[in-house]
Scaffold this motif. Sequence first.
Motif, PDB file in Angstrom:
ATOM      1  N   GLY A 187      23.478  25.430  27.435  1.00  0.00           N
ATOM      2  CA  GLY A 187      24.633  25.310  27.513  1.00  0.00           C
ATOM      3  C   GLY A 187      25.464  25.713  28.617  1.00  0.00           C
ATOM      4  O   GLY A 187      26.703  25.255  29.281  1.00  0.00           O
ATOM      5  N   LEU A 188      25.006  26.682  29.236  1.00  0.00           N
ATOM      6  CA  LEU A 188      25.611  27.472  30.391  1.00  0.00           C
ATOM      7  C   LEU A 188      25.156  26.432  31.551  1.00  0.00           C
ATOM      8  O   LEU A 188      26.006  26.211  32.561  1.00  0.00           O
TER       9      LEU A 188
ATOM     10  N   ILE B  19      31.427  20.568  22.448  1.00  0.00           N
ATOM     11  CA  ILE B  19      30.037  20.287  22.385  1.00  0.00           C
ATOM     12  C   ILE B  19      29.132  21.226  23.291  1.00  0.00           C
ATOM     13  O   ILE B  19      28.191  21.849  22.762  1.00  0.00           O
ATOM     14  N   ILE B  20      29.803  21.572  24.410  1.00  0.00           N
ATOM     15  CA  ILE B  20      29.132  22.566  25.212  1.00  0.00           C
ATOM     16  C   ILE B  20      29.374  24.023  24.733  1.00  0.00           C
ATOM     17  O   ILE B  20      28.241  24.833  24.464  1.00  0.00           O
ATOM     18  N   ALA B  21      30.211  24.323  24.023  1.00  0.00           N
ATOM     19  CA  ALA B  21      30.360  25.335  23.447  1.00  0.00           C
ATOM     20  C   ALA B  21      29.333  25.698  22.092  1.00  0.00           C
ATOM     21  O   ALA B  21      28.719  26.838  21.974  1.00  0.00           O
ATOM     22  N   GLU B  22      29.326  24.717  21.451  1.00  0.00           N
ATOM     23  CA  GLU B  22      28.343  24.695  20.406  1.00  0.00           C
ATOM     24  C   GLU B  22      26.898  24.719  20.680  1.00  0.00           C
ATOM     25  O   GLU B  22      26.195  25.606  20.258  1.00  0.00           O
ATOM     26  N   VAL B  23      26.584  24.041  22.019  1.00  0.00           N
ATOM     27  CA  VAL B  23      25.061  24.367  22.487  1.00  0.00           C
ATOM     28  C   VAL B  23      24.815  25.735  23.004  1.00  0.00           C
ATOM     29  O   VAL B  23      23.942  26.555  22.657  1.00  0.00           O
TER      30      VAL B  23
ATOM     31  N   LYS C 193      26.503  28.587  21.643  1.00  0.00           N
ATOM     32  CA  LYS C 193      26.337  29.043  20.451  1.00  0.00           C
ATOM     33  C   LYS C 193      24.810  29.328  19.983  1.00  0.00           C
ATOM     34  O   LYS C 193      24.220  30.248  19.354  1.00  0.00           O
ATOM     35  N   SER C 194      24.139  28.211  20.093  1.00  0.00           N
ATOM     36  CA  SER C 194      22.832  27.789  19.498  1.00  0.00           C
ATOM     37  C   SER C 194      21.832  28.673  20.491  1.00  0.00           C
ATOM     38  O   SER C 194      20.643  28.989  19.927  1.00  0.00           O
ATOM     39  N   VAL C 195      22.166  29.033  21.550  1.00  0.00           N
ATOM     40  CA  VAL C 195      21.161  29.835  22.558  1.00  0.00           C
ATOM     41  C   VAL C 195      19.875  28.965  22.703  1.00  0.00           C
ATOM     42  O   VAL C 195      18.810  29.612  22.514  1.00  0.00           O
ATOM     43  N   LEU C 196      20.002  27.512  22.622  1.00  0.00           N
ATOM     44  CA  LEU C 196      19.016  26.867  23.175  1.00  0.00           C
ATOM     45  C   LEU C 196      18.720  27.056  24.485  1.00  0.00           C
ATOM     46  O   LEU C 196      19.705  26.866  25.639  1.00  0.00           O
ATOM     47  N   ARG C 197      17.603  27.532  24.992  1.00  0.00           N
ATOM     48  CA  ARG C 197      17.020  27.889  26.108  1.00  0.00           C
ATOM     49  C   ARG C 197      15.875  26.585  26.785  1.00  0.00           C
ATOM     50  O   ARG C 197      15.394  26.362  26.002  1.00  0.00           O
ATOM     51  N   GLY C 198      16.401  26.323  27.889  1.00  0.00           N
ATOM     52  CA  GLY C 198      15.290  25.159  28.623  1.00  0.00           C
ATOM     53  C   GLY C 198      13.911  25.347  28.059  1.00  0.00           C
ATOM     54  O   GLY C 198      13.330  26.234  28.381  1.00  0.00           O
ATOM     55  N   ARG C 199      13.545  24.189  27.419  1.00  0.00           N
ATOM     56  CA  ARG C 199      12.277  24.102  26.895  1.00  0.00           C
ATOM     57  C   ARG C 199      10.957  23.726  28.079  1.00  0.00           C
ATOM     58  O   ARG C 199      10.018  23.674  27.839  1.00  0.00           O
TER      59      ARG C 199
END
Length: 444
Positions: free
Chosen positions: A68-69, A48-52, A54-60
């Motif tokens: 993910g990091l 799950i962490i790896a998928e997040v 990959k999404s490059v979701l950055r803190g909003r």
Amino acid sequence: MAILGSINPILTAGLDGDRTWRLADYVARGGYTALRRVLGERIPPNEIIAEVKKSVLRGRGGAGFPTGLKWSFMPRTLPGDKYLVCNSDEGEPGTFKDRDLLRYNPHAVIEGMVIAGYAIGATRGYNYIHGEIWELYQRFEEAIAEARAAGFVGQNILGSDHSFELYAHHGYGAYICGEETALLESIEGKKGQPRFKPPFPASFGLYGQPTTINNTETLASVPFIMNMGGDAYLAAGKPGNGGPKLFSVSGHVNRPGNYELPMGTPFATLLEMAGGVRGGRKLKAVIPGGVSAPVVPGDVMMEATLDYDGVSKAGSMLGSGAVIVMDETTCMVKALERLAFFYHEESCGQCTPCREGTGWLYKIIHRIENGRGRPEDLDLLGSLPGNISGRTICAFGDAAAAPVQSFLKHFRDEFAYHIEHGRCLVPVEVQRAGSSFFTAPAEG
């Protein structure tokens, strides 16, 4: 208030969201599908962490740190309690996206928190909700009760071995509690003041235990990422800036509100969606990321794209995505006076450079705006931010200094005119015609 969910329909509920926020409506549009799959298939937390990642979701919430990091910093195998905290303390002027998520789609936040808790090994979560939106706190409590009754929150969720207790925590209306460690202090019942770092929350957070803190919009995006896949979510944005983003548009526009657009969308497109500059007037300036972001001249902003890199190239930061539009009727000295007053009032007072410096910034700008400016005030205003920025425990001092530096950089002539003539470069009757959204603070 418009909420456009065409890119990410699970994140926002649509224009009728105030009537379709309950559990049954959320499930009908695909809600809790991601959680069922995660727990039903027993997807390993590291996947799950790896998928997040990959999404490059950055803190909003403003900093834009890769989500993910941040999750990977949690020592999930360490014995003892671990916590997940949702930061819904949305107190920055111009920012109103998170409260609409809580109003229109609270279950997206809940589902995101349960999945995040599973991924990082946390069994307890708190949503810290800003103190001045009490009705949304009550709504979130109702949503938690619905989720718990349906088995989505609590012990052995959906018959799995994963348990996650979730609580809403009512804040106290203080802007400083949006700073993550001040928020933790507030949950613990203490005065909301930032902590020294290190230690960081990932190792010593809530009640001294490992803690991960994410923004409301960040966590609401998690179910969508799990359903769509990290690669597809990234493709919905641009490299280094994954997915769509909510932008809170206010100021001199015809249709202020929240707009959801792919990261990398030109600012000109957002302005057009918001109905353009009110009254057909000329765009003068934009604050693109909440009042702590440097102001950008209108012509520069019209060439910018709405992502972390694009706004940075324009000389500011994306921040929370709160876009404040100012037209040619705006007096920039009066606008900065309002911002300086806010930071002066909201300083927690813990650090001397911030406590004293924000007061001096406001007093000098207030003096200039009211026709009592001195020639040396420009140099004084130019030097004061450097004595605040980088010299405080948290980033509040930097946030208070950034507007002053940018306003002077781009609109110094207006400050000089005020000092020389004792009045605004923009005539008062022009300001009144524009019905400026910046209200002058009281004398004192």
